[in-house]
Scaffold this motif. Structure first.
Motif, PDB file in Angstrom:
ATOM      1  N   UNK A  93      -7.214  20.680   5.705  1.00  0.00           N
ATOM      2  CA  UNK A  93      -7.759  19.873   4.607  1.00  0.00           C
ATOM      3  C   UNK A  93      -6.629  19.071   3.996  1.00  0.00           C
ATOM      4  N   UNK A  94      -6.697  17.783   4.126  1.00  0.00           N
ATOM      5  CA  UNK A  94      -5.664  16.898   3.599  1.00  0.00           C
ATOM      6  C   UNK A  94      -6.299  15.868   2.691  1.00  0.00           C
ATOM      7  N   UNK A  95      -5.812  15.782   1.467  1.00  0.00           N
ATOM      8  CA  UNK A  95      -6.281  14.767   0.515  1.00  0.00           C
ATOM      9  C   UNK A  95      -5.258  13.657   0.467  1.00  0.00           C
ATOM     10  N   UNK A  96      -5.631  12.498   0.939  1.00  0.00           N
ATOM     11  CA  UNK A  96      -4.720  11.352   0.987  1.00  0.00           C
ATOM     12  C   UNK A  96      -5.064  10.352  -0.118  1.00  0.00           C
ATOM     13  N   UNK A  97      -4.031   9.884  -0.776  1.00  0.00           N
ATOM     14  CA  UNK A  97      -4.159   8.782  -1.730  1.00  0.00           C
ATOM     15  C   UNK A  97      -3.672   7.500  -1.049  1.00  0.00           C
ATOM     16  N   UNK A  98      -4.531   6.495  -1.042  1.00  0.00           N
ATOM     17  CA  UNK A  98      -4.140   5.180  -0.517  1.00  0.00           C
ATOM     18  C   UNK A  98      -4.182   4.244  -1.726  1.00  0.00           C
ATOM     19  N   UNK A  99      -3.007   3.933  -2.253  1.00  0.00           N
ATOM     20  CA  UNK A  99      -2.922   3.257  -3.554  1.00  0.00           C
ATOM     21  C   UNK A  99      -2.655   1.782  -3.393  1.00  0.00           C
ATOM     22  N   UNK A 100      -3.420   0.984  -4.163  1.00  0.00           N
ATOM     23  CA  UNK A 100      -3.167  -0.439  -4.281  1.00  0.00           C
ATOM     24  C   UNK A 100      -2.100  -0.629  -5.353  1.00  0.00           C
ATOM     25  N   UNK A 101      -0.891  -1.005  -4.984  1.00  0.00           N
ATOM     26  CA  UNK A 101       0.189  -1.138  -5.978  1.00  0.00           C
ATOM     27  C   UNK A 101       0.873  -2.491  -5.845  1.00  0.00           C
ATOM     28  N   UNK A 124       0.854  -1.180   0.000  1.00  0.00           N
ATOM     29  CA  UNK A 124       0.000   0.000   0.000  1.00  0.00           C
ATOM     30  C   UNK A 124       0.896   1.238   0.000  1.00  0.00           C
ATOM     31  N   UNK A 125       0.545   2.230  -0.801  1.00  0.00           N
ATOM     32  CA  UNK A 125       1.308   3.475  -0.819  1.00  0.00           C
ATOM     33  C   UNK A 125       0.383   4.611  -0.391  1.00  0.00           C
ATOM     34  N   UNK A 126       0.878   5.463   0.525  1.00  0.00           N
ATOM     35  CA  UNK A 126       0.068   6.515   1.124  1.00  0.00           C
ATOM     36  C   UNK A 126       0.776   7.853   0.989  1.00  0.00           C
ATOM     37  N   UNK A 127       0.029   8.897   0.724  1.00  0.00           N
ATOM     38  CA  UNK A 127       0.597  10.238   0.685  1.00  0.00           C
ATOM     39  C   UNK A 127      -0.413  11.232   0.142  1.00  0.00           C
ATOM     40  N   UNK A 128      -0.061  12.496   0.121  1.00  0.00           N
ATOM     41  CA  UNK A 128       1.205  13.070   0.594  1.00  0.00           C
ATOM     42  C   UNK A 128       1.213  13.276   2.103  1.00  0.00           C
ATOM     43  N   UNK A 129       2.422  13.420   2.633  1.00  0.00           N
ATOM     44  CA  UNK A 129       2.584  13.612   4.063  1.00  0.00           C
ATOM     45  C   UNK A 129       2.390  15.051   4.496  1.00  0.00           C
ATOM     46  N   UNK A 130       2.342  15.239   5.806  1.00  0.00           N
ATOM     47  CA  UNK A 130       2.204  16.570   6.390  1.00  0.00           C
ATOM     48  C   UNK A 130       2.760  16.512   7.810  1.00  0.00           C
ATOM     49  N   UNK A 131       3.603  17.537   8.155  1.00  0.00           N
ATOM     50  CA  UNK A 131       4.255  17.505   9.476  1.00  0.00           C
ATOM     51  C   UNK A 131       4.435  18.941   9.969  1.00  0.00           C
ATOM     52  N   UNK A 132       3.396  19.466  10.633  1.00  0.00           N
ATOM     53  CA  UNK A 132       3.419  20.846  11.098  1.00  0.00           C
ATOM     54  C   UNK A 132       3.614  20.961  12.607  1.00  0.00           C
ATOM     55  N   UNK A 133       3.437  19.881  13.338  1.00  0.00           N
ATOM     56  CA  UNK A 133       3.759  19.884  14.772  1.00  0.00           C
ATOM     57  C   UNK A 133       4.216  18.487  15.164  1.00  0.00           C
TER      58      UNK A 133
END
Length: 447
Positions: A439-447, A404-413
């Motif tokens: 607002x975060x749009x995450x892709x969870x990809x079946x690869x 599974x591939x997930x993204x994009x990431x976010x790290x503000x705290x």
């Protein structure tokens, strides 16, 4: 055995008629085998136990919903062995008069796909067979149809819906062998036959096959259950998407684990998010599962008020009791939502939190153990060696050949816990952090 004719299950239940009923069902099989193979010594010993235990069942009570049908199945077994005693059938009829507790989704009260639904199905098949009540089999068929919509890769069952101890456990459909085998024979159902044959080596008791050779299903036509579907359980507020080894499950109520995704053996077993909003920001969708634009929308609305004093009224220790009576000011609002949509490449998840600014937000993606993370945007977390921040880009979680591939990431705290959130789940996790408006749009990809 107790003076009431019951037994003690010493880890939890004492003077327990239902646990006696479980024992009777097993001992009754031994009694039938002893009769069939002419073993009067065994038959005598077992009969003494059964009749003493039967005294307990004739007057004993229950404490969980499935116990009604276990008790009834045990009484049906006693009626089959000792038909000259009408009390067993009469007592079973008392329980059966309550009606079978199956809902429009095909689930029994406890929704226990890994344990107690199996127990209920076994019991209803035995009652139907021994007391001549074939109409009871309709509930079993309805539950099996529901079970097929909860099947994942490797015939693993979704147990997240359970209200019992099997919740979130890894269980396959093999435990359903007996109702599958019985109905495969009775209905000539090739899907039931396929699964019963597949799991017979692990789950078919030799004693049952000796008593009922028909359950071996020799020569039965078989057909695999469907593995591609999209199904909504309206009562449970659960949606299932399955595409062969790939699947997603959306939970619209009752749990903070609102989404699970898998690609074969790579399992994202729970996605949760929370905000540090007045200590109550764990996302728990309250509006239910709303279908929108081909996807599923989940929403929660929160408020955080401050309270004004009463005039000329003493409160003292009753402050908490008077909250609702007080005038509210500086009321903060927060709307949290998740939108889940199937795409050709996997699942798109949009998480939003808005209404009050600068509220810390935390997304948690928790995986089943046994895999490896890869990705340049991964950042180690002090004190949580199995977990990583996903700071940017994408990360993959690989188990064997499945990924599974997930993204994009976010790290503000750097907070890995926010006040009021449920404790982090054990096992490997990816954490994304930010602030409202979020607002975060995450892709969870079946690869």
């Amino acid at each position: 055995m107790t003076p009431d004719g019951n037994i003690n299950l010493q880890i939890t239940n004492f003077n327990s008629p239902p646990d006696g009923a479980f024992a009777v069902r097993t001992a009754a099989v031994a009694a039938r085998l002893a009769r069939k193979f002419n073993a009067p010594e065994i038959a005598g010993v077992v009969e003494a136990f059964l009749k003493r235990q039967g005294d307990g069942l004739l007057k004993g009570g229950i404490h969980t919903p499935n116990h009604r049908w276990v008790m009834s199945a045990a009484l049906a077994s006693l009626d089959e062995l000792y038909p000259q005693d009408p009390r067993y059938r009469r007592r079973a009829e008392q329980w059966l008069a309550e009606g079978i507790d199956i809902d429009t989704d095909g689930q029994y009260t406890e929704r226990s796909s890994g344990t107690y639904n199996i127990v209920v199905n076994q019991s209803l098949v035995q009652i139907a067979d021994k007391l001549g009540k074939p109409a009871l089999l309709d509930a079993v068929r309805k539950n099996l149809a529901s079970v097929f919509q909860l099947l994942d890769h490797g015939d693993e069952l979704v147990t997240d819906i359970s209200t019992r101890q099997d919740q979130f456990t890894k269980v396959d459909i093999g435990g359903y062998w007996y109702p599958l085998a019985y109905l495969a024979w009775k209905d000539s159902n090739p899907v039931y036959a396929h699964l019963a044959r597949k799991y017979a080596d692990r789950h078919a008791p030799t004693s049952y096959l000796l008593l009922e050779p028909k359950l071996a299903l020799d020569g039965a036509r078989t057909e695999a259950p469907p593995d591609t579907y999209r199904h909504v359980f309206a009562g449970l507020q659960v949606a299932r998407i399955r595409r062969g080894p790939r699947s997603a499950t959306v939970f619209g109520q009752r749990t903070s684990r609102f989404l699970a995704v898998r690609n074969g053996d790579s399992v994202l077993r729970a996605i949760r998010f929370a905000t540090g909003f007045f200590g109550k920001g764990q996302f728990l969708p309250a509006s239910g599962l709303r279908q929108q634009d081909g996807g599923f929308q989940l929403t929660q609305t929160l408020s955080g008020p401050y309270f004004q004093p009463f005039e000329n009224r003493q409160v003292g220790m009753d402050f908490d009791r008077t909250r609702r009576e007080r005038r509210q000011t500086e009321v903060c609002q927060l709307t949290q939502s998740a939108m889940i949509q199937e795409r050709d490449w996997g699942i798109e998840l949009v998480i939003e939190a808005k209404g009050t600014d600068e509220v810390p937000t935390l997304i948690e993606l928790n995986f089943r153990e046994g895999g490896q993370f890869e990705g340049q945007g991964l950042v180690a977390i002090e004190g949580a060696p199995e977990s990583r921040y996903l700071a940017k880009g994408t990360a993959a979680y690989t188990v064997g050949q499945d990924r599974l591939r997930i993204g994009p990431g976010l790290h503000e705290h750097r907070w890995i816990d926010v006040r009021g959130a449920e404790p982090r789940l054990p096992g490997p996790s990816l954490l994304l952090t930010g602030f409202t408006p979020f607002r975060q749009i995450l892709r969870i990809e079946w690869i």
